[in-house]
Design an enzyme around this catalytic site. Structure first.
Site: not given
Ligand code: GRF
Length: 221
Positions: A86, A103, A105
């Site tokens: 984060m 990543n 998401h």
């Protein structure tokens, strides 16, 4: 392929990557877990799996980047996986791991980047959202898309129920995307990811709403 997983909290996606090891054909192993928070529950998951971990709590972006980079090199990491990490990463760090950092998401990017993607999806009134695994570029939640999974939005959803449904898809999608990379089957061409040698079960994970063949549409056109 040796993975370095960066986390900040719960670590359920880390757990999905840990669990993927159950398949002997899975060619990615987690070399180290790095957390920017000492109280991240994901650290307990790493310890339970016998995976080394490091806490780097530096608030200064550059100093976090320098320490994280050193750790990842020390453990001979080849691919960095952000899993609920984060903090915004230093641009130099992102460039140093260009095409070697991914990543996950919880939206169908490029829709709803940044914070509260489920809230954004509910506010937009979309009928479907989902999750995306992508290579990381300096601008937040951008970069070549490796895999996506579609998740329906129900009329009575709130952020919590929608996030939970998306998370189920995340836990399938992240190990799949990492496997494609570990098997050397991804290639970035003109900013888009090409994947060699599709298999049907992968198509299902990437496109869960792929419709069955329509008998009214002849294969010969
Ligand atoms: C996931 O929804 C992930 O997509 C987002 O942050 C959440 C992390 O959850 N980036 P967890 O820590 O993996 O359980």
């Amino acid at each position: 392929m040796r993975l370095g997983v960066l986390i900040s909290g719960r670590g359920s996606n880390l757990q999905a990557l840990i669990d993927a090891r159950a398949d002997p054909a899975y060619r990615a192993e987690i070399a180290i877990v790095v957390s920017n928070r000492a109280d991240a529950a994901g650290l307990v998951r790493a310890a339970a799996a016998g995976i080394p971990s490091a806490v780097i709590a530096d608030h200064d972006r550059a100093s976090f980047a320098a320490k994280a980079h050193a750790r990842l090199r020390e453990y001979e990491v080849e691919l960095v996986c952000l899993a609920g990490f984060m903090r915004i990463l230093d641009t130099g760090f992102v460039e140093a791991w260009r095409d070697r950092m991914v990543n996950i998401h919880p939206s169908l990017l490029p829709a709803f980047p940044g914070l509260y993607p489920q809230r954004q999806a509910l506010a937009a009134g979309v009928r479907f959202t989902g999750c995306t695994v992508h290579f990381v570029r300096p601008e937040i939640d951008t970069g070549p898309i490796i895999a996506q999974a579609v998740v329906p939005v129900h009329p009575d959803d709130d952020e919590v129920s929608l996030a939970a449904r998306i998370l189920v898809a995340e836990h399938r999608l992240y190990p799949l995307a990492v496997r494609l990379i570990a098997e050397g089957r991804t290639r970035i061409v003109a900013g888009k990811v090409e994947i060699a040698g599709w298999r049907v079960e992968e198509l299902a994970a990437l496109n869960p709403c792929e419709p069955p063949p329509d008998p009214l549409v002849s294969k010969r056109g």
